[in-house]
Design a protein around this motif. Structure first.
Motif, PDB file in Angstrom:
ATOM      1  N   ASN A  86      -5.210  -7.689   9.536  1.00  0.00           N
ATOM      2  CA  ASN A  86      -4.025  -6.882   9.287  1.00  0.00           C
ATOM      3  C   ASN A  86      -4.396  -5.586   8.564  1.00  0.00           C
ATOM      4  N   MET A  87      -5.328  -5.691   7.617  1.00  0.00           N
ATOM      5  CA  MET A  87      -5.777  -4.504   6.896  1.00  0.00           C
ATOM      6  C   MET A  87      -6.432  -3.504   7.846  1.00  0.00           C
ATOM      7  N   LEU A  88      -7.275  -3.988   8.753  1.00  0.00           N
ATOM      8  CA  LEU A  88      -7.927  -3.098   9.708  1.00  0.00           C
ATOM      9  C   LEU A  88      -6.900  -2.412  10.604  1.00  0.00           C
ATOM     10  N   LEU A  89      -5.842  -3.124  10.960  1.00  0.00           N
ATOM     11  CA  LEU A  89      -4.803  -2.545  11.802  1.00  0.00           C
ATOM     12  C   LEU A  89      -4.039  -1.441  11.075  1.00  0.00           C
ATOM     13  N   GLY A  90      -3.932  -1.540   9.757  1.00  0.00           N
ATOM     14  CA  GLY A  90      -3.180  -0.544   8.996  1.00  0.00           C
ATOM     15  C   GLY A  90      -4.026   0.438   8.228  1.00  0.00           C
ATOM     16  N   TRP A  91      -5.361   0.279   8.274  1.00  0.00           N
ATOM     17  CA  TRP A  91      -6.238   1.091   7.435  1.00  0.00           C
ATOM     18  C   TRP A  91      -6.291   2.576   7.810  1.00  0.00           C
ATOM     19  N   PRO A  92      -6.254   2.984   9.081  1.00  0.00           N
ATOM     20  CA  PRO A  92      -6.365   4.410   9.405  1.00  0.00           C
ATOM     21  C   PRO A  92      -5.369   5.245   8.593  1.00  0.00           C
ATOM     22  N   PRO A  93      -5.865   6.245   7.863  1.00  0.00           N
ATOM     23  CA  PRO A  93      -5.007   6.989   6.917  1.00  0.00           C
ATOM     24  C   PRO A  93      -4.220   8.106   7.594  1.00  0.00           C
ATOM     25  N   LEU A  94      -3.317   7.756   8.496  1.00  0.00           N
ATOM     26  CA  LEU A  94      -2.563   8.782   9.213  1.00  0.00           C
ATOM     27  C   LEU A  94      -1.745   9.646   8.263  1.00  0.00           C
ATOM     28  N   SER A  95      -1.296   9.060   7.158  1.00  0.00           N
ATOM     29  CA  SER A  95      -0.520   9.816   6.186  1.00  0.00           C
ATOM     30  C   SER A  95      -1.330  10.211   4.956  1.00  0.00           C
ATOM     31  N   VAL A  96      -2.615   9.968   4.996  1.00  0.00           N
ATOM     32  CA  VAL A  96      -3.634  10.526   4.084  1.00  0.00           C
ATOM     33  C   VAL A  96      -3.596   9.974   2.673  1.00  0.00           C
ATOM     34  N   TRP A  97      -2.453   9.997   1.991  1.00  0.00           N
ATOM     35  CA  TRP A  97      -2.451   9.951   0.530  1.00  0.00           C
ATOM     36  C   TRP A  97      -2.846   8.610  -0.068  1.00  0.00           C
ATOM     37  N   TYR A  98      -2.321   7.517   0.446  1.00  0.00           N
ATOM     38  CA  TYR A  98      -2.505   6.224  -0.212  1.00  0.00           C
ATOM     39  C   TYR A  98      -3.452   5.324   0.576  1.00  0.00           C
ATOM     40  N   PRO A  99      -4.506   4.822  -0.076  1.00  0.00           N
ATOM     41  CA  PRO A  99      -5.331   3.804   0.588  1.00  0.00           C
ATOM     42  C   PRO A  99      -4.504   2.547   0.841  1.00  0.00           C
ATOM     43  N   TYR A 100      -4.680   1.957   1.995  1.00  0.00           N
ATOM     44  CA  TYR A 100      -3.914   0.760   2.355  1.00  0.00           C
ATOM     45  C   TYR A 100      -4.106  -0.340   1.310  1.00  0.00           C
ATOM     46  N   THR A 101      -5.334  -0.551   0.859  1.00  0.00           N
ATOM     47  CA  THR A 101      -5.618  -1.640  -0.075  1.00  0.00           C
ATOM     48  C   THR A 101      -4.875  -1.452  -1.384  1.00  0.00           C
ATOM     49  N   LEU A 102      -4.818  -0.209  -1.877  1.00  0.00           N
ATOM     50  CA  LEU A 102      -4.105   0.067  -3.122  1.00  0.00           C
ATOM     51  C   LEU A 102      -2.610  -0.158  -2.943  1.00  0.00           C
ATOM     52  N   TYR A 103      -2.071   0.290  -1.811  1.00  0.00           N
ATOM     53  CA  TYR A 103      -0.658   0.082  -1.522  1.00  0.00           C
ATOM     54  C   TYR A 103      -0.345  -1.407  -1.478  1.00  0.00           C
TER      55      TYR A 103
END
Length: 320
Positions: A86-103
């Motif tokens: 799931n993380m890999l599916l959402g990891w690409p930073p299309l909106s740049v600011w927040y790392p997925y893991t931190l969110y």
């Protein structure tokens, strides 16, 4: 099943969680393909000259906001049982600011309902503790107050939120907490590669993407959280129900039914409306009347006016 559900409703929710839609998660898989496919499609049309930047920019911002909603769905355990996938599916930073893991880390901490809205405990609070509020300079108070209006939240919400997040991360490193350093390095590399590729392939300058796409995307996403929580004595009365129209429900993946989501965080986005309809009056009562008649109502009432005070009420709930 949470203790506040009666037996009949518990069976209804179990049936939703066990049906074909929930087992296959095909609506979420379709969403993943639609978001990434549309993003690459727009850039390809820019590359070929079939789309003008003035048209592509707002479309990319809209997709960026939709991608943030998708990340929220992924961190709650969808569409697979494997958190790493799931993380890999959402990891690409299309909106740049927040790392997925931190969110993911901060948002799951936010789901402690008894601590909702409490400054210093709820990482997504829109309130400031009274003592801190008294110490803030006027310009910072003005920014906080602006964030309580819809226009202000869209415009100054993104830079102030990002600045606060970066400040907290920097403080952690100074204290010797370097757990997030690898995450930031990976995120930084991903952002550089994304911005470099977008500029080289589609002709969108890195600064254009940051200001014209990533900033508005986060601002649009923050519309949902403008008034989805309030300071109230009972935890459930702190969580809103926004009876939004179809377009905004799709953009926010039905998270406008926010009390339902907090009650059933594992329920996939496409079943939230049905769960709400099953117990509509009960949910409205549970929210303490914190029901909003769509985002149009928010715009009309709070475009330029604050939803409520920034300073947290003096009577704080007891948090164990």
């Amino acid at each position: 099943m949470a203790e506040y559900f009666d037996t009949e409703h518990a069976r209804e929710i179990a049936a939703l969680q066990g049906d074909f839609l929930s087992r296959s998660e095909w609506p979420t898989w379709t969403l993943i393909v639609a978001i990434y496919g549309s993003w690459f499609g727009i850039l390809s049309m820019l590359h070929s000259g079939r789309l003008l930047p003035v048209v592509a920019t707002p479309l990319l911002a809209l997709l960026g906001a939709w991608h943030l909603s998708l990340q929220h769905e992924l961190l709650h355990g969808h569409p697979t049982r494997w958190a790493r996938l799931n993380m890999l599916l959402g990891w690409p930073p299309l909106s740049v600011w927040y790392p997925y893991t931190l969110y993911r880390e901060s948002h799951l901490a936010h789901h402690r309902d008894e601590a909702l809205t409490v400054p210093g405990i709820d990482p997504e609070t829109n309130y400031v503790d009274g003592d801190e509020w008294a110490r803030l300079p006027r310009w910072r108070r003005a920014l906080w107050q602006a964030r309580k209006t819809l226009i202000g939240r869209i415009v100054v919400g993104p830079p102030t939120s990002v600045a606060a997040m970066l400040a907290e991360e920097a403080k952690a490193v100074v204290r010797g907490d370097r757990r997030h350093v690898p995450m930031w390095l990976a995120h930084g590399v991903g952002v550089v590669l994304l911005l470099g590729w977008v500029e080289r392939y589609a002709g969108i300058a890195w600064w254009h993407y940051l200001v014209g796409v990533a900033w508005p995307a986060l601002g649009l996403a923050m519309v949902r959280s403008l008034y989805e929580h309030r300071a109230a004595s009972h935890p459930k009365a702190r969580i809103a129900i926004n009876e939004a129209g179809l377009a905004m429900r799709l953009l926010f993946l039905n998270n406008n039914f926010h009390l339902v989501h907090h009650d059933l965080p594992a329920l996939p986005w496409f079943h939230l409306p049905r769960a709400y309809r099953m117990r509509r009056e009960a949910y409205r009562e549970k929210s303490g009347g914190f029901v909003i008649g769509g985002y149009g109502a928010l715009i009309r009432r709070y475009a330029w006016r604050a939803t409520d005070a920034v300073e947290y009420p003096s009577s704080r709930p007891n948090i164990n």
